[in-house]
Each structure stands twice: as structure tokens, then as C-alpha cells.
Design a protein around this motif. Structure first.
Motif, PDB file in Angstrom:
ATOM      1  N   VAL A 199      47.411 -28.165 -24.522  1.00 50.37           N
ATOM      2  CA  VAL A 199      47.761 -27.011 -23.682  1.00 50.37           C
ATOM      3  C   VAL A 199      46.525 -26.165 -23.374  1.00 50.37           C
ATOM      4  N   TRP A 200      45.345 -26.783 -23.447  1.00 55.48           N
ATOM      5  CA  TRP A 200      44.128 -25.995 -23.228  1.00 55.48           C
ATOM      6  C   TRP A 200      44.070 -25.381 -21.840  1.00 55.48           C
ATOM      7  N   ASN A 201      44.668 -26.064 -20.836  1.00 59.25           N
ATOM      8  CA  ASN A 201      44.602 -25.548 -19.469  1.00 59.25           C
ATOM      9  C   ASN A 201      45.574 -24.405 -19.220  1.00 59.25           C
ATOM     10  N   ARG A 202      46.340 -24.017 -20.256  1.00 57.52           N
ATOM     11  CA  ARG A 202      47.235 -22.873 -20.109  1.00 57.52           C
ATOM     12  C   ARG A 202      46.608 -21.585 -20.623  1.00 57.52           C
ATOM     13  N   ASN A 203      45.395 -21.665 -21.091  1.00 56.89           N
ATOM     14  CA  ASN A 203      44.686 -20.478 -21.569  1.00 56.89           C
ATOM     15  C   ASN A 203      44.511 -19.478 -20.423  1.00 56.89           C
ATOM     16  N   PRO A 204      44.757 -18.171 -20.662  1.00 60.45           N
ATOM     17  CA  PRO A 204      44.586 -17.166 -19.588  1.00 60.45           C
ATOM     18  C   PRO A 204      43.207 -17.202 -18.941  1.00 60.45           C
ATOM     19  N   LEU A 205      42.183 -17.608 -19.708  1.00 59.26           N
ATOM     20  CA  LEU A 205      40.841 -17.687 -19.130  1.00 59.26           C
ATOM     21  C   LEU A 205      40.763 -18.707 -17.994  1.00 59.26           C
ATOM     22  N   MET A 206      41.656 -19.690 -18.003  1.00 63.96           N
ATOM     23  CA  MET A 206      41.631 -20.708 -16.960  1.00 63.96           C
ATOM     24  C   MET A 206      42.007 -20.146 -15.595  1.00 63.96           C
ATOM     25  N   LEU A 207      42.571 -18.934 -15.576  1.00 59.37           N
ATOM     26  CA  LEU A 207      42.823 -18.285 -14.286  1.00 59.37           C
ATOM     27  C   LEU A 207      41.511 -18.067 -13.537  1.00 59.37           C
ATOM     28  N   VAL A 208      40.446 -17.748 -14.302  1.00 62.22           N
ATOM     29  CA  VAL A 208      39.126 -17.590 -13.670  1.00 62.22           C
ATOM     30  C   VAL A 208      38.706 -18.899 -13.018  1.00 62.22           C
ATOM     31  N   TYR A 209      38.887 -20.001 -13.762  1.00 59.56           N
ATOM     32  CA  TYR A 209      38.546 -21.329 -13.222  1.00 59.56           C
ATOM     33  C   TYR A 209      39.348 -21.613 -11.964  1.00 59.56           C
ATOM     34  N   GLN A 210      40.630 -21.292 -11.998  1.00 65.04           N
ATOM     35  CA  GLN A 210      41.494 -21.575 -10.851  1.00 65.04           C
ATOM     36  C   GLN A 210      41.094 -20.755  -9.633  1.00 65.04           C
ATOM     37  N   TRP A 211      40.754 -19.493  -9.844  1.00 66.03           N
ATOM     38  CA  TRP A 211      40.355 -18.658  -8.710  1.00 66.03           C
ATOM     39  C   TRP A 211      39.028 -19.125  -8.114  1.00 66.03           C
ATOM     40  N   VAL A 212      38.099 -19.491  -8.972  1.00 62.29           N
ATOM     41  CA  VAL A 212      36.821 -20.017  -8.468  1.00 62.29           C
ATOM     42  C   VAL A 212      37.053 -21.318  -7.712  1.00 62.29           C
ATOM     43  N   SER A 213      37.881 -22.190  -8.273  1.00 59.75           N
ATOM     44  CA  SER A 213      38.187 -23.460  -7.600  1.00 59.75           C
ATOM     45  C   SER A 213      38.855 -23.212  -6.253  1.00 59.75           C
TER      46      SER A 213
END
Length: 317
Positions: A199-213
Motif C-alpha cells: 500500500v505504499w502508493n496510498r501514502n499522502p505524500l504520493m499526492l505530490v507525485y500525482q500532482w507533478v505527474s
């Protein structure tokens, strides 16, 4: 392995992942800082980016063209195989600023023709079905259209444009890479440490990754739309050039209509590679490499002085 040992191993993996990712992020960050503090002069930067674009385009075009023709099992033909076609080719060539192209025939799966331009002579690929489907005048019209692409090096220009797009996106990604590496490393490492690596991709920090992507995706789509818009303009320009040298817009209109109707009945290997813009939806049309076939035919009818609303139909043999 008992539960305690498994937990210890997962923590060790998590810490290792965190260290590796953060170290990579710091390394790239230091490189970015070095480039910012000691930037190359403008001329050097432009030459470097230009060289990367040209080299990328050259290798993509050179090897991509070779692989495409090999994958199609294309066979080169000469005057012995199609004397009438080559007679018309010579006449058209004398009226256009283009070297003698190679003519190859393949079974494309859908009726189609396309030109591959390069330094010197290019290549025109004909689907085998066009020889039985089109009249001599219609074949000449399609031939003139493809020669117009060769005359303006359209395929080569498109390849350079896509290479420039990839280079630009790469340059944008360099300063973002440290952030993406750090965010991914923290998310994956923490997930292993918690014992939940799935479930590593559910970390709130991944929102940053998603917005950059998302931002990078929007940039890529926007630039792609510009390249595709240029491609559609070049298709219309090739139509205009074809009727300029042949003087027969209706022959090209008839050829396009036959290709359109035959293509609606058959879908083969290259159907997804040559988007004609006939599909519904504004986004699909914006990403199409070709204008809608009906629009092209209407333009040709207008050039011929024929009103498409008058009830006149293009004869299809």
C-alpha cells in the motif's frame, strides 16, 4: 522464518529503500544545484539541446524507418512492375522539387499510402490493394500527395518535432526528479517499515507525485496537440500541392473516398498508427495526425467548383 525475524527483515528493507532513494535524490539535487550555480553560457546550452534533439531525431528516424519497412515485409518495385505508375511519377517529379523516391509495396491491412522522407530521396509505401482499387488518375493523385510530403520533408520534420518534445520534457523533469525520488523513497520505505509494502502508493505524500505527474502530462499533451495540429495542416497543404501539379482535385477526392470506405470495412495492423481524425470527440480530433476525411474531400470538391450540398456524389468504382 518466525514473525519477529520477518518483521526485522521488512524494517531492514524499508530502511534500505529509504536510504537508496534519498541518496539518489540528493545526488540529483547536487547536480541540479551545480548546474544552477555554474550554468553553461546560452550558446553552449542551445547547442547542447539542439544536438540532443537532432541526434534523437536521427536515430529515431533512421532505425525506426528501417524497422517499420522490415516489419511490413515491404517489397521495392520498379518500372517493370508498374510502368504506368512510374511514368506518372516521372512526370510529377519534373514539376516538383523532389528527388526520385523509392516505391515499395506492402500489405498494410487497410488501404493506405504514406511517405518517409529523409536526407536525399525518400520512400513511398503503397498498400497492395490500392493498385486494384484506384484508377490510374487516382493513383497519380495519391502519388502527388505523397510526393508533396517528400518535397517538404514532412515526416522528417515531424520526427524532429517529437524529438524536441521529448528533450523539453526531459529538461523539465531534471529539477523535479529529486522531489519525485524522495517522495517515492519515503512512501515505499515507510510502507515496508510498517509491514504493508503493498500500500505504499496510498501514502499522502504520493499526492505530490500525482500532482507533478499530472502537470507533466498536461505539458506533454499540450505540446503533442501542437505537433498534431501542424501535421493536420501539412496534410491539407499536401492535398493542395497535389491538385496544383495534377490539376485534378476530383481524382484525389475519389481516391480518398474509396480509401475511406474500404478502411471502414477493414481494420488491420496500421489502423491505430494512422489516425484519420474521423472519430467522434473533440479531444480525439485534436490528437489526430490527419484532418477528418470528409473535411478533406469537401475542400477538394470546393477546389473543383463542386457544391457538396448540391446532391453531387463522388463516383466510386
Amino acid at each position: 522464518m518466525n514473525r519477529s525475524a520477518l518483521r526485522t527483515a521488512m524494517i531492514a528493507i524499508g530502511v534500505s529503500l529509504l536510504i537508496v532513494y534519498v541518496a539518489a535524490a540528493l545526488l540529483v539535487y547536487e547536480l541540479v544545484v551545480f548546474l544552477v550555480r555554474s550554468p553553461p553560457n546560452l550558446a553552449t546550452a542551445l547547442v547542447t539541446v539542439g544536438a540532443m534533439t537532432v541526434l534523437g531525431a536521427y536515430f529515431s528516424y533512421r532505425f525506426g524507418t528501417r524497422q517499420l519497412l522490415a516489419g511490413l515485409d515491404a517489397v521495392e518495385i520498379d518500372r517493370r512492375h508498374a510502368p504506368e505508375l512510374f511514368r506518372r511519377l516521372e512526370r510529377l517529379q519534373s514539376s516538383m522539387d523532389v528527388d526520385r523516391p523509392r516505391v515499395v509495396v506492402a500489405r498494410l491491412g487497410v488501404p493506405n499510402a504514406f511517405a518517409l522522407s529523409g536526407i536525399g530521396s525518400g520512400v513511398i509505401v503503397f498498400d497492395l490493394s490500392l493498385f486494384r482499387m484506384l484508377t490510374s488518375d487516382e493513383q497519380e493523385a495519391i502519388l502527388a500527395h505523397e510526393l508533396a510530403h517528400l518535397e517538404r520533408y514532412d515526416a522528417l520534420v515531424q520526427t524532429v518535432a517529437y524529438s524536441a518534445l521529448r528533450t523539453l520534457v526531459g529538461l523539465v523533469m531534471i529539477p523535479l526528479l529529486p522531489l519525485l525520488l524522495a517522495v517515492t523513497g519515503i512512501a515505499r520505505g515507510w510502507a515496508w517499515i510498517r509491514g504493508r509494502p503493498d500500500v505504499w502508493n496510498r501514502n499522502p505524500l504520493m499526492l505530490v507525485y500525482q500532482w507533478v505527474s499530472l502537470g507533466v502530462t498536461v505539458l506533454v499533451v499540450g505540446l503533442t496537440m501542437l505537433v498534431r495540429a501542424h501535421s493536420r495542416r501539412r496534410e491539407l497543404a499536401a492535398d493542395d500541392r497535389a491538385i496544383e501539379v495534377t490539376g485534378r482535385p476530383l481524382a484525389l477526392a475519389r481516391a480518398l473516398r474509396k480509401i475511406q470506405r474500404a478502411g471502414e470495412r477493414e481494420r488491420g495492423l496500421l489502423a491505430t498508427l494512422y489516425v484519420r481524425g474521423d472519430e467522434d470527440g473533440p479531444l480525439t480530433r485534436l490528437l489526430s495526425t490527419h484532418p477528418p476525411m470528409d473535411d478533406r474531400i469537401d475542400r477538394l470538391l470546393d477546389r473543383a467548383g463542386t457544391d457538396p450540398l448540391s446532391g453531387h456524389r463522388i463516383p466510386v468504382e
